[in-house]
Scaffold this motif. Structure first.
Motif, short mmCIF file in Angstrom:
data_model
loop_
_atom_site.label_atom_id
_atom_site.label_comp_id
_atom_site.label_asym_id
_atom_site.label_seq_id
_atom_site.Cartn_x
_atom_site.Cartn_y
_atom_site.Cartn_z
N ASP A 238 6.57 2.91 -7.92
CA ASP A 238 5.13 2.95 -7.68
C ASP A 238 4.50 1.57 -7.70
O ASP A 238 3.29 1.43 -7.80
N ILE A 283 4.46 7.64 -1.83
CA ILE A 283 3.58 7.53 -0.66
C ILE A 283 2.15 7.88 -1.08
O ILE A 283 1.88 9.03 -1.48
N ASP A 284 1.25 6.90 -1.00
CA ASP A 284 -0.17 7.11 -1.29
C ASP A 284 -0.39 7.85 -2.61
O ASP A 284 -1.16 8.82 -2.69
N GLY A 285 0.29 7.41 -3.66
CA GLY A 285 0.05 7.98 -4.98
C GLY A 285 0.77 9.27 -5.27
O GLY A 285 0.57 9.87 -6.33
N LYS A 286 1.61 9.72 -4.34
CA LYS A 286 2.39 10.95 -4.54
C LYS A 286 3.88 10.63 -4.41
O LYS A 286 4.27 9.63 -3.80
N TYR A 334 8.51 5.26 3.90
CA TYR A 334 7.11 5.08 4.28
C TYR A 334 6.89 3.65 4.75
O TYR A 334 7.29 2.68 4.08
N PRO A 336 4.13 1.10 5.27
CA PRO A 336 2.71 0.90 4.94
C PRO A 336 1.91 0.23 6.05
O PRO A 336 0.69 0.36 6.10
N LYS A 339 1.44 3.26 8.51
CA LYS A 339 1.03 4.49 7.82
C LYS A 339 1.81 5.70 8.32
O LYS A 339 1.28 6.81 8.38
#
Length: 358
Positions: A238, A283-286, A334, A336, A339
């Motif tokens: 993370d 990915i995006d906090g998950k 992922y 970034p 996206k």
């Protein structure tokens, strides 16, 4: 003298057995009142804990624990109400330490906490298809800068039984070209990878060890031993901590410097635990996790381990070249910058760039 020592040992043994029997007798006076407990709770519920006291003993106080953590105490046999809102999902061991009439004993029970979220079936669309090494038994996939890094295992093809080569590699994801590789010895089955602070972390399956490489040169910096005897499956980060799967419902959170466990998650839906968690990606906090053998990805809230979404990717297998050694979906990366998410599988000849649809 020997006879005296033997006699003393026998007396001590009798005394210990007598104490154990007395403790068992005291325990028999009490039990946690399971009539007030459900087998499975949801995260937004609470439990009401109390004792059965069939012998009507005078209870001074009770201290309650869940998973060995003190959650509160009561005078007498007053019920204790406890919210499960911040509890980890999964198996919960309840222990009551009872003080009564100059004695103390403990009794235990258990229940399970599941998610209170109904997972959404998430839809996706393919925006690009790229070539992929058909002999790559993909175990881990991750972007670093503009480069796709891939960890492969020496798994057997389902049809021919031909074993691959465990490796760490850099690839051009648009052309499928592999332009830098370091191979593992045949006895090592390479598993998940992740990249943090310009270091590549790579797991092995059964050897109870992993490796840290310089992300630019692939020079091996360190070999590390897992913090306990376990299998290595998937790996993600993370930006601060590492997340490691072992093929169960559990995801361990590791300190990237010491490689020791600092916390863990148990992954559940409202109805059951999700086992066989494999390749991981943040990915995006998950946490996105391949579920081994199911051609599906679970989208997980890292706070509790609740599955918030499911992506059914079974249709992708019909879009790759069919050959005897095609194996399961495995590989999430992922990007970034775009996206988008790159998806592939073991011995697949294609990767698929996807986005979720609203």
């Amino acid at each position: 003298m020997r006879n005296l020592k033997l006699f003393a040992f026998i007396l001590l043994s009798i005394s210990i057995i007598s104490c154990d029997d007395e403790k068992k007798d005291l325990k028999s006076f009490f039990s946690i009142d399971t009539s007030a407990l459900k087998q499975v709770y949801e995260l937004n519920e609470g439990v009401n804990l109390s004792l059965k006291n069939d012998k009507n003993k005078t209870i001074d106080s009770i201290i309650y624990y869940i998973n060995d953590k003190n959650i509160g105490s009561v005078k007498g046999n007053t019920p204790l109400q406890f919210s499960l809102e911040n509890q980890k999902l999964g198996y919960q061991k309840v222990k009551a330490l009872i003080y009564f009439e100059g004695n103390n004993v403990d009794v235990a029970a258990n229940f399970t906490v599941a998610s209170n979220v109904e997972p959404k079936l998430l839809k996706y669309k393919i925006i690009n298809t790229y070539p992929h090494d058909i002999k790559a038994y993909t175990q881990g996939l991750e972007f670093h800068r503009d480069t796709l890094y891939e960890g492969t295992g020496n798994g057997e093809g389902k049809g021919t039984g031909t074993r691959g080569i465990s490796s760490l590699r850099k690839t051009d994801y648009k052309t499928g070209e592999v332009y830098k590789t370091v191979e593992l010895a045949p006895k090592y089955f390479g598993e998940g990878i992740t990249i943090l602070n310009n270091k590549v972390y790579q797991l092995t399956w059964l050897n109870n060890e992993g490796y840290i490489y310089n992300a630019d040169t692939f020079e091996k910096i360190k070999t590390f031993t897992y913090f306990k005897k376990m299998q290595g499956w998937g790996l993600a980060n993370d930006g601060e901590k590492l997340y490691m799967s072992e093929g169960t419902e559990k995801i361990y959170i590791l300190d990237p410097e010491t490689l020791k466990e600092v916390d863990y998650l148990n992954v559940y839906t409202k109805h059951a635990k999700i086992e066989a968690l494999n390749e991981l990606e943040w990915i995006d906090g998950k946490i996105w996790a391949n579920v081994y053998g199911r051609d599906a990805i679970a989208v997980i809230d890292p706070k509790h381990g609740a599955v918030e979404g499911i992506i059914n990717l079974s249709d992708l297998k019909s879009k790759i070249t069919q050959h005897p050694d095609v194996d399961v979906l495995n590989g999430i990366a992922y990007n970034p910058k775009t996206k988008t998410v790159l998806i592939t599988g073991k011995n697949w000849d294609k990767t698929f760039e996807i986005v979720l649809e609203e």
